[in-house]
Scaffold this motif. Structure first.
Motif, PDB file in Angstrom:
ATOM      1  N   PHE A 307       0.696  -1.312   0.108  1.00 48.65           N
ATOM      2  CA  PHE A 307      -0.106  -0.020   0.120  1.00 48.65           C
ATOM      3  C   PHE A 307       1.000   1.202  -0.095  1.00 48.65           C
ATOM      4  CE2 PHE A 307      -3.424  -2.793   0.704  1.00 48.65           C
ATOM      5  CZ  PHE A 307      -4.561  -1.950   0.404  1.00 48.65           C
ATOM      6  N   LEU A 308       2.029   1.312   0.176  1.00 50.05           N
ATOM      7  CA  LEU A 308       2.838   2.365   0.424  1.00 50.05           C
ATOM      8  C   LEU A 308       3.700   2.608  -1.048  1.00 50.05           C
ATOM      9  CD1 LEU A 308       4.703   1.725   3.848  1.00 50.05           C
ATOM     10  CD2 LEU A 308       2.959   3.536   3.221  1.00 50.05           C
ATOM     11  N   VAL A 309       3.468   1.507  -2.043  1.00 49.38           N
ATOM     12  CA  VAL A 309       4.164   1.790  -2.989  1.00 49.38           C
ATOM     13  C   VAL A 309       3.261   2.708  -4.103  1.00 49.38           C
ATOM     14  CG1 VAL A 309       5.046   0.638  -5.256  1.00 49.38           C
ATOM     15  CG2 VAL A 309       5.218  -0.504  -3.205  1.00 49.38           C
ATOM     16  N   THR A 310       3.686   3.652  -4.549  1.00 45.35           N
ATOM     17  CA  THR A 310       2.836   4.801  -5.043  1.00 45.35           C
ATOM     18  C   THR A 310       2.237   4.248  -6.322  1.00 45.35           C
ATOM     19  OG1 THR A 310       4.231   6.577  -4.292  1.00 45.35           O
ATOM     20  CG2 THR A 310       2.823   7.182  -6.148  1.00 45.35           C
ATOM     21  N   ALA A 311       3.149   3.280  -7.169  1.00 43.82           N
ATOM     22  CA  ALA A 311       2.247   2.903  -8.374  1.00 43.82           C
ATOM     23  C   ALA A 311       1.242   1.869  -8.126  1.00 43.82           C
ATOM     24  CB  ALA A 311       3.555   2.332  -9.051  1.00 43.82           C
ATOM     25  N   PHE A 312       0.988   1.616  -6.966  1.00 38.63           N
ATOM     26  CA  PHE A 312      -0.019   0.506  -6.868  1.00 38.63           C
ATOM     27  C   PHE A 312      -1.301   1.124  -5.864  1.00 38.63           C
ATOM     28  CE2 PHE A 312       3.528  -3.070  -6.020  1.00 38.63           C
ATOM     29  CZ  PHE A 312       3.621  -3.273  -7.179  1.00 38.63           C
ATOM     30  N   GLN A 313      -0.985   2.381  -5.279  1.00 37.81           N
ATOM     31  CA  GLN A 313      -1.998   3.132  -4.417  1.00 37.81           C
ATOM     32  C   GLN A 313      -3.513   3.027  -5.033  1.00 37.81           C
ATOM     33  OE1 GLN A 313      -0.125   6.463  -2.903  1.00 37.81           O
ATOM     34  NE2 GLN A 313       1.097   5.215  -1.465  1.00 37.81           N
ATOM     35  N   GLU A 314      -3.515   3.587  -6.557  1.00 35.13           N
ATOM     36  CA  GLU A 314      -4.963   3.801  -7.119  1.00 35.13           C
ATOM     37  C   GLU A 314      -5.279   2.359  -7.039  1.00 35.13           C
ATOM     38  OE1 GLU A 314      -6.849   5.939 -11.034  1.00 35.13           O
ATOM     39  OE2 GLU A 314      -4.522   6.065 -10.497  1.00 35.13           O
ATOM     40  N   GLU A 315      -4.875   1.601  -7.574  1.00 32.74           N
ATOM     41  CA  GLU A 315      -5.564   0.155  -7.814  1.00 32.74           C
ATOM     42  C   GLU A 315      -5.883  -0.308  -6.314  1.00 32.74           C
ATOM     43  OE1 GLU A 315      -6.880  -3.303 -10.027  1.00 32.74           O
ATOM     44  OE2 GLU A 315      -6.420  -1.082 -10.568  1.00 32.74           O
TER      45      GLU A 315
END
Length: 561
Positions: A307-315
């Motif tokens: 959840f802290l990986v920016t690239a994954f947050q929207e998904e």
């Protein structure tokens, strides 16, 4: 390419005791579960409950089922009024003909988001198209043999290596103790990165869990070219951390896709180092996205880190609008007991739990051998249950005597169970209720890799998850799995200090989330390249209450630092 035949589970018409919602079919918390039920129930619900009450009018008022071990206990409380179950699961056809329906899980759980359901359907299609024995898989295996990744592979893969106990397996996908925490974490990572998810077939994975993906298998074929993958460790040269450390790879200057290695090993064990934790950085994720094969070992629940990986947050926000239910949805979708394990669950459920109006589960895990038979820990357990009104207190006979101490033992043995059972047998309760205590097994010590032990452990985790309320032990992955599977926020027993001289006061606390704790998170700002308190970055990723440096997903409205 040889592949072990998948285990047959209930949905495929195997053993009659498996509920129709198990084995490749969405389970009770999912909308599609309604379609898995029979077209009609044998009797109207109100009439069925009335007949049940008449049939069981001699049952005692209160039944406490306490599984007091490193694996958990149950407390079953029978009250005067009925509790309307939210979910009913059909049992064997013979029992349906006898117009008996057994209730297994009262808590219907959280409903998944439409986006999550769509994502899982899409991932199932990917598993069928690129799974073992398909042309795409065979091509990917040949590419792996060359030692180099291809520029734009048709299919990419995550292989999860089995680990330690069922609890850790679940969290990471390893049958022993997390069936598990690591499996759920690895599966979520696979769905986020568009990778086929395969699991190491060792440790009898297929003896414990049904195949989750319809029309294919999740078991890695035994002729996988990397024959030594099961022995990968922090010292493996192909680990991502070591390749960063040795300048073989660099996220700052990534090589062309065709120059990348054919596979990378992701070491996410509790002893992983700073470079291994770069997995949770965006630049490193971009680099890894071009590696066709990833082999992952974990004994941690790493989802809060994702959840802290920016690239994954929207998904992730779209998949889990209720952030504190991520593991709940993952484990209910992915992990279902095989027929043998389900038989253990249903037989014990029928014998002790089926007619209870209230079930209280107590799971005790002591980490210090000196606390294996501690009157202070016993007092902590009873104080928590009485203080929180989970169990009836005992009437005093003269002075209120403390529970009698016993012989020292590990929490996998039956000392705490025997003493709690004896207390409720020897003395009446203040409410007039009768309490009966039961423990399914006492293995003496945790036995890694022993088939019967793993099966019983998984059955006991599942039984614990069927309870209405839970008391668990802080730091225990066993409790984490049960609370997430059951969708229950537990009361958590404080971990006992080494120099325990009295029962902890307060004895327990109500957890703010049913999510497991990520015990060893990274504490690093990937952009600024410096240390950072990652428990202060997002309102829904906060520090755990039992492991204060750990991270867990919470509902910000309920979280109280």
């Amino acid at each position: 390419m040889q592949q072990r035949k998948p285990k047959v589970c209930a949905a495929e018409g195997a053993a009659p005791e498996i509920p129709v919602s198990q084995g490749g079919v969405p389970c009770d918390g999912w909308p599609e579960a309604e379609g898995a039920r029979p077209d009609h129930w044998p009797l109207p619900r109100k009439k069925r409950l009335t007949l049940d009450r008449r049939r069981w009018n001699t049952v005692v008022n209160v039944v406490l089922v306490a599984f007091v071990m490193a694996v958990p206990p149950f407390v079953v409380v029978y009250g005067g009024g009925g509790v309307a179950p939210a979910v009913w699961i059909a049992a064997a056809k013979a029992r349906l003909r006898r117009e008996i329906v057994f209730m297994y899980r009262r808590n219907p759980g959280r409903r998944p988001s439409p986006h999550l359901i769509a994502k899982l359907r899409k991932h199932e299609e990917l598993q069928r198209r690129c799974g073992p024995n398909m042309n795409a898989y065979n091509l990917a295996i040949e590419q792996l043999r060359t030692g180099k990744s291809v520029g734009s592979p048709e299919c990419k893969y995550v292989v999860s290596i089995s680990y330690r106990g069922v609890g850790n397996r679940i969290l990471a996908v390893t049958p022993g103790r997390v069936v598990t925490l690591a499996t759920a974490s690895a599966f979520l990572y696979a769905t986020l990165t568009g990778r086929v998810f395969l699991v190491d077939p060792s440790n009898q994975m297929d003896e414990l869990f049904c195949e989750p993906f319809p029309g294919t298998t999740w078991l890695l074929p035994r002729d996988f070219p990397q024959a030594s993958y099961a022995n990968f460790s922090i010292d493996t040269a192909e680990s991502y951390g070591n390749m960063l450390r040795n300048k073989v790879l660099s996220a700052d200057a990534p090589p062309a896709a065709g120059e990348l290695p054919a596979f990378a090993y992701l070491h996410l064990d509790h002893d992983y180092g700073h470079e291994d934790k770069m997995l949770f950085c965006d630049d490193d994720q971009r680099l890894l996205s071009n590696v066709q094969w990833l082999v992952m070992r974990a004994d941690l629940y790493t989802v809060p880190g994702l959840f802290l990986v920016t690239a994954f947050q929207e998904e992730l926000d779209a998949l889990f609008p209720e952030r504190d239910a991520a593991f709940h949805h993952l484990v209910r979708y992915l992990l279902h007991p095989t027929n043998h394990v389900w038989g253990l669950v249903t037989r014990y459920h029928r014998a002790y739990l089926a007619r209870a109006d209230l079930r209280v589960g107590i799971q005790v895990r002591t980490f210090d051998p000196r606390h294996a038979q501690s009157p202070h820990v016993l007092q902590q357990i009873t104080s928590c249950a009485w203080r929180e009104k989970l169990l009836p207190e005992l009437l005093a006979t003269g002075e209120h005597a403390a529970p009698a101490p016993g012989v020292l033992m590990t929490s996998l043995r039956s000392w705490y169970y025997e003493h709690i059972k004896g207390m409720y047998w020897d003395r009446a309760t203040a409410t007039g209720d009768d309490v009966s205590v039961h423990q399914p097994s006492h293995e003496g010590q945790q036995q890694f890799g022993k088939r019967s032990h793993d099966g019983r452990t998984w059955a006991e985790v599942y039984l614990l998850s069927l309870c209405d309320v839970l008391v668990t032990s802080g730091w225990s992955t066993f409790g984490y799995v049960a609370q997430g599977l059951g969708g229950v926020r537990p009361w958590v027993l404080h971990k006992q200090p080494e120099n325990l001289t009295a029962a902890p006061d307060p004895p327990c606390f109500r957890d703010v989330s049913m999510e497991p704790c990520f015990h060893a998170p990274h504490v690093y700002d990937c952009k600024m390249r410096r240390g950072m308190d990652t428990g202060e970055v997002l309102p829904h990723v906060r520090h755990c209450q039992d492991v204060t440096w750990g991270l867990k997903l919470v509902d910000p409205k309920l979280y109280k630092p």
